[in-house]
Design a protein around this motif. Structure first.
Motif, PDB file in Angstrom:
ATOM      1  N   VAL A 116       0.833  -1.197   0.000  1.00 26.29           N
ATOM      2  CA  VAL A 116       0.000   0.000   0.000  1.00 26.29           C
ATOM      3  C   VAL A 116       0.872   1.252   0.000  1.00 26.29           C
ATOM      4  O   VAL A 116       1.064   1.891  -1.020  1.00 26.29           O
ATOM      5  N   GLN A 117       1.468   1.589   1.128  1.00 29.43           N
ATOM      6  CA  GLN A 117       2.221   2.836   1.260  1.00 29.43           C
ATOM      7  C   GLN A 117       3.674   2.565   1.647  1.00 29.43           C
ATOM      8  O   GLN A 117       4.034   1.465   2.029  1.00 29.43           O
ATOM      9  N   ARG A 118       4.531   3.616   1.515  1.00 29.13           N
ATOM     10  CA  ARG A 118       5.951   3.545   1.878  1.00 29.13           C
ATOM     11  C   ARG A 118       6.684   2.479   1.051  1.00 29.13           C
ATOM     12  O   ARG A 118       7.048   1.423   1.569  1.00 29.13           O
ATOM     13  N   ASN A 119       6.957   2.799  -0.196  1.00 25.52           N
ATOM     14  CA  ASN A 119       7.546   1.795  -1.090  1.00 25.52           C
ATOM     15  C   ASN A 119       8.820   2.236  -1.823  1.00 25.52           C
ATOM     16  O   ASN A 119       8.982   1.896  -2.990  1.00 25.52           O
ATOM     17  N   PRO A 120       9.796   2.935  -1.224  1.00 23.67           N
ATOM     18  CA  PRO A 120       9.714   3.495   0.129  1.00 23.67           C
ATOM     19  C   PRO A 120       9.211   4.934   0.111  1.00 23.67           C
ATOM     20  O   PRO A 120       9.110   5.581  -0.925  1.00 23.67           O
ATOM     21  N   SER A 121       8.934   5.443   1.317  1.00 23.64           N
ATOM     22  CA  SER A 121       8.769   6.865   1.567  1.00 23.64           C
ATOM     23  C   SER A 121      10.065   7.355   2.181  1.00 23.64           C
ATOM     24  O   SER A 121      10.508   6.824   3.205  1.00 23.64           O
ATOM     25  N   ALA A 122      10.700   8.349   1.562  1.00 24.87           N
ATOM     26  CA  ALA A 122      12.077   8.716   1.921  1.00 24.87           C
ATOM     27  C   ALA A 122      12.141  10.196   2.291  1.00 24.87           C
ATOM     28  O   ALA A 122      12.004  11.065   1.439  1.00 24.87           O
ATOM     29  N   ASP A 123      12.384  10.456   3.581  1.00 27.11           N
ATOM     30  CA  ASP A 123      12.387  11.821   4.101  1.00 27.11           C
ATOM     31  C   ASP A 123      13.786  12.203   4.583  1.00 27.11           C
ATOM     32  O   ASP A 123      14.399  11.470   5.371  1.00 27.11           O
ATOM     33  N   ASN A 124      14.285  13.335   4.101  1.00 29.24           N
ATOM     34  CA  ASN A 124      15.553  13.907   4.584  1.00 29.24           C
ATOM     35  C   ASN A 124      16.729  12.941   4.439  1.00 29.24           C
ATOM     36  O   ASN A 124      17.443  12.648   5.403  1.00 29.24           O
ATOM     37  N   ILE A 125      16.940  12.455   3.221  1.00 27.77           N
ATOM     38  CA  ILE A 125      18.057  11.567   2.911  1.00 27.77           C
ATOM     39  C   ILE A 125      19.080  12.347   2.093  1.00 27.77           C
ATOM     40  O   ILE A 125      18.748  12.914   1.043  1.00 27.77           O
ATOM     41  N   ALA A 126      20.318  12.387   2.553  1.00 26.96           N
ATOM     42  CA  ALA A 126      21.349  13.140   1.838  1.00 26.96           C
ATOM     43  C   ALA A 126      21.583  12.571   0.452  1.00 26.96           C
ATOM     44  O   ALA A 126      21.713  13.312  -0.530  1.00 26.96           O
ATOM     45  N   ASN A 127      21.651  11.230   0.363  1.00 26.81           N
ATOM     46  CA  ASN A 127      21.863  10.556  -0.927  1.00 26.81           C
ATOM     47  C   ASN A 127      21.061   9.266  -0.931  1.00 26.81           C
ATOM     48  O   ASN A 127      21.354   8.341  -0.166  1.00 26.81           O
ATOM     49  N   LEU A 128      20.049   9.202  -1.782  1.00 22.38           N
ATOM     50  CA  LEU A 128      19.237   8.003  -1.932  1.00 22.38           C
ATOM     51  C   LEU A 128      19.327   7.537  -3.377  1.00 22.38           C
ATOM     52  O   LEU A 128      18.902   8.253  -4.301  1.00 22.38           O
ATOM     53  N   HIS A 129      19.883   6.348  -3.575  1.00 24.41           N
ATOM     54  CA  HIS A 129      20.036   5.785  -4.913  1.00 24.41           C
ATOM     55  C   HIS A 129      19.182   4.536  -5.016  1.00 24.41           C
ATOM     56  O   HIS A 129      19.406   3.550  -4.297  1.00 24.41           O
ATOM     57  N   MET A 130      18.184   4.580  -5.905  1.00 24.40           N
ATOM     58  CA  MET A 130      17.293   3.443  -6.125  1.00 24.40           C
ATOM     59  C   MET A 130      17.368   3.041  -7.593  1.00 24.40           C
ATOM     60  O   MET A 130      17.174   3.883  -8.473  1.00 24.40           O
ATOM     61  N   TYR A 131      17.634   1.758  -7.830  1.00 26.09           N
ATOM     62  CA  TYR A 131      17.668   1.295  -9.210  1.00 26.09           C
ATOM     63  C   TYR A 131      17.257  -0.167  -9.301  1.00 26.09           C
ATOM     64  O   TYR A 131      17.373  -0.935  -8.354  1.00 26.09           O
ATOM     65  N   ASN A 132      16.711  -0.527 -10.476  1.00 32.64           N
ATOM     66  CA  ASN A 132      16.325  -1.905 -10.778  1.00 32.64           C
ATOM     67  C   ASN A 132      15.350  -2.485  -9.767  1.00 32.64           C
ATOM     68  O   ASN A 132      15.402  -3.680  -9.432  1.00 32.64           O
TER      69      ASN A 132
END
Length: 343
Positions: free
Chosen positions: A231-247
Motif C-alpha cells: 500500500v504505502q511507503r515503497n519506500p517513503s524517503a524523508d531527509n536523505i542526503a543521498n538516496l540511490h534506487m535502481y532496478n
C-alpha cells in the motif's frame, strides 16, 4: 488484437531474461556480465553505500571476523545476536518468536543468514538501535505478525520485520519480508551507509519507511527489490542526503510508490512499475529519474516526477544497472532467499 496483460507480461519477461542471459549491455555499459546473473554464486560482499567506509568504520562485513554458529531456537538466536563478539549466525529452519511481535535486539558485528531457503523468523523481527553497526541480515523469510484488530492503519501494534534506529553500515539482502503488522523495513533516525538489495516486500500496508529525523545525513542504496501487493511507503524517503534506487520492481501498489520528500536528494533509475499509483514522485527535495518503465500505472494530476539535479551515484561507488525491461524476470528468479546462499 493485443494480447491480454498476463500473456504480455510473460512475453516481456521471457524476452528480458534472454536479453540478460545473452550478456548484453546492462544500463549504459557494455560487454561484461551483469551482476544479476550469479555465474559463480552470490557475492558475500556488500555493495552500494554499505560497501563504503564512513563514521570511522566500514565497509560492512557483518560477523565475518567471528565464529559461525547454527541456531534452532529463539533463545539461541537472541543469545548470539546480542553478544559482544562477532558472529555469523545461521538459521536453517523456522524459528517461532514469542511473544508475538517481539523484535530481537541485534548488536554490532553480526551476520544473521538463512541456510538456503529454509531460514524463517515467524511472528517477530529484529531491532538495531543507536550505534549498532556492521550488521548483515540475509537470505531469511521474516513474516506474520498481523493483528486483525489493528486494521486498517496498523497503529496499535508496532511489529516490524526489521527496524533500524541510528544504525550504520547495514546490508539487508535476499530476504522475503511479508505480512507484518507495521513496517517491513523501517530505516529511522539517521541510519546510514545502508544497502537494501534483492529483497521481496510482499503483502503489506506500511512497507519501507525512511526518515523520522530533521537531519539530512543518511546515505542509502536500494536496488533489485520486488514490492508486490503493498500500500504505502515503497519506500517513503524523508531527509536523505543521498538516496540511490535502481532496478526495483513495484507491482500492484495501491497508495504510492517511490515517494521523495523533505530535503531528500534521490536518483531513481532503470526500475519497472506495474499497476502502481504514483510510481515515483517528489513534493520537495530533488529527484532525478531515468530509464524507468511504467505499465498500467495511474498518476495524480500535477504530480512532480523530476526536480533538481540530485547527485551522481558514481561519485560514490561503481554499479551496473540492468535494463528496466529485464527487471521483472530477474526478480522473479533471483530475489528473496536463494538455495545457494548460507549453505
Amino acid at each position: 488484437m493485443n494480447p491480454s496483460p498476463a500473456p504480455r507480461r510473460a512475453l516481456a519477461a521471457a524476452a528480458a531474461t534472454a536479453l540478460v542471459l545473452a550478456g548484453l549491455a546492462a544500463g549504459t555499459s557494455a560487454g561484461a556480465e551483469p551482476p544479476s546473473r550469479p555465474a559463480h554464486g552470490w557475492s558475500d560482499t556488500a555493495d552500494g553505500f554499505a560497501s563504503l567506509p564512513g563514521l570511522g568504520r566500514g565497509p560492512t562485513t557483518g560477523g565475518a571476523a567471528g565464529a559461525t554458529v547454527t541456531v534452532d531456537t529463539m533463545e539461541e538466536l537472541a543469545r548470539y545476536a546480542t553478544a559482544a563478539e562477532p558472529y555469523v549466525i545461521r538459521v536453517a529452519d523456522a524459528i517461532e518468536i514469542t511473544p508475538k511481535g517481539t523484535e530481537l535486539k541485534v548488536a554490532s558485528d553480526k551476520t544473521i543468514i538463512g541456510v538456503g531457503t529454509g531460514g524463517e523468523i515467524v511472528g517477530g523481527g529484529f531491532y538495531l538501535g543507536t550505534g549498532v553497526h556492521n550488521v548483515i541480515i540475509r537470505n531469511l523469510t521474516i513474516r506474520d505478525t498481523l493483528m486483525p484488530e489493528d486494521d486498517p492503519d496498523d497503529k496499535q501494534y508496532d511489529y516490524d520485520a526489521i527496524q533500524l534506529d541510528t544504525a550504520d553500515h547495514i546490508w539487508i539482502d535476499h530476504n522475503t519480508l511479508t505480512r507484518m503488522n507495521d513496517g517491513l523495513l523501517d530505516s529511522r533516525k539517521d541510519t546510514t551507509f545502508l544497502t537494501v538489495s534483492w529483497n521481496r516486500f510482499f503483502d503489506n500496508n506500511k512497507t519501507f519507511g525512511i526518515g523520522w529525523t530533521p537531519n539530512v545525513t543518511a546515505r542509502i542504496t536500494v536496488h533489485h527489490n520486488w514490492f508486490k501487493n503493498t500500500v504505502q511507503r515503497n519506500p517513503s524517503a524523508d531527509n536523505i542526503a543521498n538516496l540511490h534506487m535502481y532496478n526495483n520492481y513495484l507491482q500492484d501498489v495501491s497508495a504510492y510508490g517511490n515517494y521523495v520528500r523533505g530535503a531528500t536528494s534521490a536518483v531513481i533509475e532503470h526500475s519497472y512499475y506495474e499497476g502502481t499509483h504514483n510510481p515515483y514522485y517528489t513534493v520537495a527535495g530533488e529527484l532525478v529519474q531515468r530509464g524507468n518503465i511504467t505499465v498500467d500505472c495511474t498518476w495524480d494530476e500535477g504530480i512532480v516526477t523530476e526536480q533538481g539535479d540530485a547527485f551522481d551515484p558514481r561519485d560514490f561507488y561503481d554499479y551496473r544497472a540492468d535494463p528496466a525491461r529485464a527487471v521483472p524476470a530477474l526478480l522473479d528468479e533471483f530475489s528473496g532467499p536463494q538455495p545457494e546462499i548460507g549453505t
